[in-house]
Design a protein around this motif. Structure first.
Motif, PDB file in Angstrom:
ATOM      1  N   MET A   1       0.766  -1.094   0.012  1.00 55.14           N
ATOM      2  CA  MET A   1      -0.032  -0.084   0.165  1.00 55.14           C
ATOM      3  C   MET A   1       0.815   1.085  -0.072  1.00 55.14           C
ATOM      4  SD  MET A   1      -3.247  -0.725  -0.057  1.00 55.14           S
ATOM      5  CE  MET A   1      -3.973   0.759   0.509  1.00 55.14           C
ATOM      6  N   GLY A   2       2.096   1.031   0.047  1.00 52.45           N
ATOM      7  CA  GLY A   2       3.163   2.313   0.232  1.00 52.45           C
ATOM      8  C   GLY A   2       3.000   3.005  -0.983  1.00 52.45           C
ATOM      9  N   VAL A   3       2.923   2.321  -2.178  1.00 51.94           N
ATOM     10  CA  VAL A   3       2.882   2.990  -3.281  1.00 51.94           C
ATOM     11  C   VAL A   3       1.634   4.033  -3.510  1.00 51.94           C
ATOM     12  CG1 VAL A   3       1.622   1.126  -4.653  1.00 51.94           C
ATOM     13  CG2 VAL A   3       3.139   2.837  -5.960  1.00 51.94           C
ATOM     14  N   ILE A   4       0.821   3.735  -2.730  1.00 53.21           N
ATOM     15  CA  ILE A   4      -0.533   4.583  -2.870  1.00 53.21           C
ATOM     16  C   ILE A   4      -0.463   5.468  -1.655  1.00 53.21           C
ATOM     17  CG2 ILE A   4      -2.946   4.581  -2.281  1.00 53.21           C
ATOM     18  CD1 ILE A   4      -2.593   3.128  -4.654  1.00 53.21           C
ATOM     19  N   THR A   5      -0.103   5.075  -0.370  1.00 53.60           N
ATOM     20  CA  THR A   5      -0.059   6.010   0.740  1.00 53.60           C
ATOM     21  C   THR A   5       0.868   7.107   0.468  1.00 53.60           C
ATOM     22  OG1 THR A   5       1.427   4.391   1.876  1.00 53.60           O
ATOM     23  CG2 THR A   5      -1.320   4.557   2.281  1.00 53.60           C
ATOM     24  N   ASN A   7       1.957   8.287  -2.210  1.00 50.30           N
ATOM     25  CA  ASN A   7       2.077   9.495  -3.355  1.00 50.30           C
ATOM     26  C   ASN A   7       0.341   9.704  -3.301  1.00 50.30           C
ATOM     27  OD1 ASN A   7       4.876   8.887  -4.561  1.00 50.30           O
ATOM     28  ND2 ASN A   7       4.067   6.889  -4.060  1.00 50.30           N
ATOM     29  N   LEU A   8      -0.179   9.858  -2.534  1.00 51.77           N
ATOM     30  CA  LEU A   8      -1.573  10.095  -2.386  1.00 51.77           C
ATOM     31  C   LEU A   8      -2.144  11.181  -3.403  1.00 51.77           C
ATOM     32  CD1 LEU A   8      -4.283   8.697  -1.299  1.00 51.77           C
ATOM     33  CD2 LEU A   8      -4.120  10.309   0.546  1.00 51.77           C
ATOM     34  N   ASP A   9      -1.261  12.209  -3.096  1.00 48.99           N
ATOM     35  CA  ASP A   9      -1.626  13.605  -4.071  1.00 48.99           C
ATOM     36  C   ASP A   9      -1.570  13.167  -5.508  1.00 48.99           C
ATOM     37  OD1 ASP A   9       1.196  13.042  -4.052  1.00 48.99           O
ATOM     38  OD2 ASP A   9       1.941  15.047  -4.160  1.00 48.99           O
ATOM     39  N   LEU A  10      -0.681  12.509  -6.095  1.00 51.34           N
ATOM     40  CA  LEU A  10      -0.543  12.204  -7.364  1.00 51.34           C
ATOM     41  C   LEU A  10      -1.936  11.185  -7.797  1.00 51.34           C
ATOM     42  CD1 LEU A  10       2.966  11.583  -8.387  1.00 51.34           C
ATOM     43  CD2 LEU A  10       1.383  13.570  -8.878  1.00 51.34           C
ATOM     44  N   GLU A 177       9.563   8.286 -11.469  1.00 54.14           N
ATOM     45  CA  GLU A 177      10.393   9.280 -11.432  1.00 54.14           C
ATOM     46  C   GLU A 177      10.868   9.371  -9.835  1.00 54.14           C
ATOM     47  OE1 GLU A 177       9.113  12.840 -12.912  1.00 54.14           O
ATOM     48  OE2 GLU A 177       9.353  12.151 -15.032  1.00 54.14           O
ATOM     49  N   ARG A 178       9.828   8.647  -8.996  1.00 56.96           N
ATOM     50  CA  ARG A 178       9.980   8.930  -7.594  1.00 56.96           C
ATOM     51  C   ARG A 178      10.487   7.687  -7.148  1.00 56.96           C
ATOM     52  NH1 ARG A 178       4.391  11.737  -4.829  1.00 56.96           N
ATOM     53  NH2 ARG A 178       4.754  13.807  -6.003  1.00 56.96           N
ATOM     54  N   GLY A 179      10.994   6.603  -7.880  1.00 61.15           N
ATOM     55  CA  GLY A 179      11.706   5.670  -7.512  1.00 61.15           C
ATOM     56  C   GLY A 179      10.736   4.490  -7.129  1.00 61.15           C
ATOM     57  N   GLU A 180       9.391   4.517  -7.342  1.00 56.66           N
ATOM     58  CA  GLU A 180       8.490   3.641  -7.229  1.00 56.66           C
ATOM     59  C   GLU A 180       8.748   2.315  -8.071  1.00 56.66           C
ATOM     60  OE1 GLU A 180       6.733   3.381  -4.513  1.00 56.66           O
ATOM     61  OE2 GLU A 180       6.599   5.607  -3.676  1.00 56.66           O
TER      62      GLU A 180
END
Length: 215
Positions: A1-5, A7-10, A177-180
Motif C-alpha cells: 500500500m506504500g505506493v498509494i499512501t 503518493n496520495l496527492d498524485l 521518477e519517484r523511484g516506485e
C-alpha cells in the motif's frame, strides 16, 4: 500500500483527471452521437450523407491521430493556446460520438416502422417523431451496447497520457521518477480501472431494471 499512501496527492489528481476526461467525453459523445444518429436515419439525403461521412471518417481514423490533430494542429489553426485537458476531452468525445451514433441508429431500427408512420399521420414532424416516439424506445434497447461504448471510452482516456494530460494512464511515468516499483503501479492502475468498470456495470444493471420493457 506504500505506493498509494506515499503518493496520495498524485493518485487523487490522476483519478480526477481520468474522471474529467471520461465525464466530459461521454457528455459530448452522447449529445453529438444522438444528433448524428438521427441524421443517419433522416429522410433528408444531405443530412444522411453528412452523418455517414462523419461516422466513416472519424471511426476509421486511429484515436491517436485524432489526439494529434487536436493537440498539435488545432491550436495553431485557431491561433490560440488551449488547455490540454479540454483538447483531450474534445478528441475523446468526437471520436466516441461515432460509436454512440451507430448504437443509437441500431436502436432506432428496433422500433416498429408503424409507430413512426402513425406519429406522422397525426401531424408530427420529424423532430417530434424522433424525440417523442422513437428515441425513448431506442434508448431502452441499446443500454448494454451503449455501456460497452462508454467502458471503451473510459479505457481510451489513457491515450491522453501521451499528450501531457494527467490521468491514471500517466501514473507509471510519474511514479517511476519517484523511484516506485513500476510493476506495482501498473497493478494498482489496473485495479482502479476494474473498480470503475464495475461501477459502470452496476449503473447498466440499474438502468436495465428501471427501463425494462414488458414483452
Amino acid at each position: 500500500m506504500g505506493v498509494i499512501t506515499n503518493n496520495l496527492d498524485l493518485w487523487v489528481e490522476a483519478l480526477l483527471g481520468t474522471l474529467k476526461l471520461f465525464l466530459g467525453g461521454a457528455a459530448l459523445a452522447l449529445v453529438l452521437g444522438i444528433i448524428v444518429g438521427a441524421m443517419r436515419v433522416s429522410p433528408v439525403p444531405i443530412a444522411r450523407a453528412v452523418g455517414t461521412l462523419y461516422v466513416n471518417t472519424i471511426r476509421n481514423t486511429p484515436l491517436t491521430l485524432v489526439f494529434f490533430g487536436f493537440s498539435f494542429a488545432l491550436p495553431p489553426l485557431l491561433g490560440m493556446r488551449i488547455d490540454s485537458l479540454l483538447l483531450a476531452t474534445c478528441a475523446l468525445g468526437i471520436y466516441t460520438a461515432t460509436y454512440v451514433a451507430e448504437t443509437i441508429r441500431s436502436g432506432i431500427n428496433t422500433v416498429p416502422v408503424g409507430q413512426a408512420e402513425a406519429a406522422r399521420a397525426i401531424g408530427l414532424g420529424f423532430g417530434q417523431v424522433m424525440t417523442l416516439i422513437v428515441l425513448p424506445q431506442a434508448f431502452r434497447s441499446v443500454i448494454p451496447p451503449m455501456m460497452s461504448v462508454f467502458i471503451a471510452l473510459l479505457k481510451n482516456t489513457t491515450v491522453a497520457a501521451g499528450f501531457s494530460v494527467m490521468n491514471l494512464g500517466s501514473m507509471r511515468d510519474w511514479l517511476s521518477e519517484r523511484g516506485e516499483n513500476q510493476l506495482l503501479v501498473i497493478v494498482w492502475v489496473m485495479i482502479a480501472f476494474v473498480a470503475l468498470v464495475l461501477l459502470l456495470s452496476w449503473a447498466q444493471r440499474s438502468l436495465e431494471n428501471r427501463w425494462r420493457v414488458a414483452r
